[in-house]
Write a protein that holds these residues in place. Structure first.
Motif, mmCIF file in Angstrom:
data_model
loop_
_atom_site.group_PDB
_atom_site.id
_atom_site.type_symbol
_atom_site.label_atom_id
_atom_site.label_comp_id
_atom_site.label_asym_id
_atom_site.label_seq_id
_atom_site.Cartn_x
_atom_site.Cartn_y
_atom_site.Cartn_z
ATOM 1 N N LEU A 290 2.165 3.564 8.055
ATOM 2 C CA LEU A 290 1.831 2.227 7.550
ATOM 3 C C LEU A 290 0.566 2.310 6.720
ATOM 4 N N ILE A 291 0.614 1.759 5.515
ATOM 5 C CA ILE A 291 -0.571 1.597 4.676
ATOM 6 C C ILE A 291 -0.900 0.111 4.654
ATOM 7 N N GLN A 292 -2.159 -0.226 4.931
ATOM 8 C CA GLN A 292 -2.555 -1.627 5.014
ATOM 9 C C GLN A 292 -3.826 -1.857 4.204
ATOM 10 N N GLU A 302 0.923 -4.310 2.299
ATOM 11 C CA GLU A 302 1.364 -3.351 3.302
ATOM 12 C C GLU A 302 2.546 -2.553 2.773
ATOM 13 N N PHE A 303 2.597 -1.309 3.216
ATOM 14 C CA PHE A 303 3.708 -0.433 2.882
ATOM 15 C C PHE A 303 4.044 0.360 4.135
ATOM 16 N N ALA A 304 5.281 0.212 4.625
ATOM 17 C CA ALA A 304 5.733 0.944 5.811
ATOM 18 C C ALA A 304 6.871 1.864 5.398
ATOM 19 N N THR A 305 6.737 3.160 5.666
ATOM 20 C CA THR A 305 7.739 4.123 5.189
ATOM 21 C C THR A 305 9.128 3.852 5.764
ATOM 22 N N ASN A 306 9.212 3.279 6.978
ATOM 23 C CA ASN A 306 10.536 3.059 7.567
ATOM 24 C C ASN A 306 11.321 1.950 6.856
ATOM 25 N N ARG A 360 0.789 -1.515 -5.741
ATOM 26 C CA ARG A 360 -0.040 -2.188 -4.733
ATOM 27 C C ARG A 360 0.253 -3.685 -4.618
ATOM 28 N N GLU A 361 1.109 -4.194 -5.440
ATOM 29 C CA GLU A 361 1.484 -5.601 -5.331
ATOM 30 C C GLU A 361 2.858 -5.770 -4.704
ATOM 31 N N THR A 362 3.813 -4.967 -5.156
ATOM 32 C CA THR A 362 5.196 -5.148 -4.704
ATOM 33 C C THR A 362 5.626 -4.155 -3.627
ATOM 34 N N GLY A 363 4.910 -3.027 -3.505
ATOM 35 C CA GLY A 363 5.337 -1.982 -2.580
ATOM 36 C C GLY A 363 6.403 -1.073 -3.151
ATOM 37 N N ALA A 364 6.786 -1.288 -4.397
ATOM 38 C CA ALA A 364 7.819 -0.452 -5.017
ATOM 39 C C ALA A 364 7.306 0.970 -5.207
#
Length: 496
Positions: A290-292, A302-306, A360-364
């Motif tokens: 998780l990146i927060q 937030e970005f969660a690899t799962n 960093r905005e969409t998580g894409a």
């Protein structure tokens, strides 16, 4: 007044005087006995408690933390019934003094005198803690900046070196005093508003970290410009985390005092693993990254690899049936940096063999470099394996510390990317023969217009240097530091 009354008055006065004298004698006796045997001096030095027994005259002890670049704050916390002097300067109970040290060195001691009219003790503090390993340094760096490091074995130790290899600041606890604590990723931050901050990861045993014994879960400690602790950071409340959940210690970005990016490893049961990877039909346990990003106390990204099933396929740790590995850490984020061109994140995922750019905005996921999902046309020889650090130079090059576990020859890579057309415009690799790093390590380019790099070798397998600053254009080693056999740095980073 008759003689009998005078006698009574004199007798009473003598008795009172005798009681006073006996009381004083007992007081001094009690004070001296306590000082000679059981008493300890309790100090708070740079925010750390230090207890110094007074039983042995001439005893020498360690402080937990000292600095030669800023004044050291020392507070006397207890009353030992005596005058206390530190380097000839008196300090009262409950009072704080500042002590400036010219250098931290073996043999350089802080003198502490404790005494009253009938008893005295002189004890000493080492300016350079005995918990720091012996460092053999050759050369001197002409390039601006100090080196920041943490030890990845034995106790809890972090330290800062100057250009000549002298320790100028440290926090060091013995294995016994650390009680399971360890330190990771010590670094300097220059904030957007110009303030100086320092940070490090303080990992420790806890029930919530029990499933992550191989990871660096804990809290991020923030220090002010004088190395004094001002804040600790854990995860903020979000859809993916509870407030206070532990963060991972591989990397951390501090933008401003109220704005930062952290990462965490989370144990999850997932059901979105592609069928061709043979997941457990009842759901698979994985360690997700998780990146927060938090600003003013609120989670803004937030970005969660799962959440990205395609990443399972890229992993080198893909036992999703949970047969041999009960909780595969399939992604393993170990480095992240902000690209100043578009403000997006570039991250290294060691167990994906991949460097990834994330919006960093969409998580894409904007692109993947290296690994099974490489989009830039790298040859198999060019691809990284278990890389542990990625940085951006001021002129837009990507530098990578490639552990290169596939080939067994650790290397430094320097790439120029065409992100629009997904092409490699420039590719260079540098090797230092004989150096092999199985875990950790880092690289930073220093000096303008030169091929000079600061390389830390992490957990190397050869017993050679722990840190090398080398000019690859000439092949000359500028600066090198070696630790004792079996002692390793996690990373060493250089900051101006």
């Amino acid at each position: 007044m008759d003689s009998s009354k005078k006698f009574i008055i004199v007798s009473i006065s003598a008795a009172v005087l005798l009681i006073i004298l006996v009381s004083c004698t007992l007081a001094y006796s009690g004070r001296d006995n306590t000082l000679m045997s059981d008493k300890s001096l309790n100090l708070e030095i740079n925010g750390f408690n230090v207890e110094l027994p007074l039983a042995e005259d001439g005893a020498v002890y360690d402080a937990v933390s000292l600095s030669s670049v800023t004044a050291n704050s020392i507070k006397l916390k207890n009353d030992v019934g005596a005058v206390v002097k530190i380097n000839e300067k008196s300090i009262g109970t409950g009072k704080t003094m500042e002590l400036k040290l010219e250098q931290l060195a073996a043999g350089e001691l802080i003198k502490i005198e404790v005494g009253n009219e009938k008893d005295k003790r002189v004890i000493y503090l080492r300016t350079l803690s005995s918990q720091l390993p012996e460092m053999v340094v050759t050369g001197e760096s002409p390039y601006e900046g100090n080196y920041y490091a943490t030890l990845s074995s034995g106790g809890a130790v972090l330290y800062e070196l100057n250009a000549t290899g002298d320790v100028v600041f440290y926090i060091a606890k013995s294995e016994e005093d650390a009680n399971g604590e360890s330190y990771w990723d010590f670094k300097k931050h220059v904030l957007e508003d110009g303030k100086i901050r320092y940070s490090y990861q303080r990992s420790y045993p806890s029930p919530s970290a029990a499933a992550f014994s191989d990871y660096t879960l804990g809290e991020r400690v923030i220090l002010d410009e004088n190395y004094h602790e001002i804040e600790t950071i854990t995860l903020a409340e979000s859809e993916n985390a509870s407030a206070g959940d532990l963060v991972d210690g591989h990397d951390f970005i501090l933008i401003n005092d109220d704005h930062y990016i952290v990462s965490a490893y989370q144990l999850k049961m997932v059901e979105n693993i592609p069928a061709n990877l043979s997941p457990d039909p009842m759901g698979s346990k994985v360690v997700s990254t998780l990146i927060q990003e938090v600003k003013a106390g609120e989670v803004v990204f937030e970005f969660a690899t799962n959440d990205y099933p395609e990443l399972y396929t890229l992993s080198t740790e893909n036992n999703y049936a949970n047969s041999s590995n009960k909780t595969p850490n399939y992604a393993n984020l170990n480095s992240m940096t902000i690209d100043p061109v578009d403000n997006n994140l570039i991250c290294s995922f060691g167990n994906l063999n991949t460097i990834m750019k994330i919006n960093r905005e969409t998580g894409a996921i904007l692109w993947n470099l290296s690994g099974a999902g490489d989009q830039f046309g790298l040859t198999e020889d060019q691809k990284t394996s278990k890389q542990s650090d990625v940085e951006l130079t001021e002129d837009g090059y990507l530098t990578i510390f490639d552990n290169a576990t596939n080939s067994g020859q650790t290397r430094v890579l320097k790439l120029k990317l065409d992100e629009v057309n997904k092409k490699i415009l420039e590719y260079k690799e540098y090797k230092v023969p004989g150096h092999t790093t199985v875990a950790g390590g880092s690289v930073q380019k220093v000096g303008d217009g030169l091929e000079v790099y600061t390389i830390s070798w992490g957990t190397n397998t050869d017993g050679l240097a722990a840190l090398t600053e080398v000019d690859f254009s000439s092949g000359k080693k500028i600066f090198e530091m070696t630790l004792p056999q079996g002692v390793f740095n996690y990373q060493v980073q250089k900051f101006k």
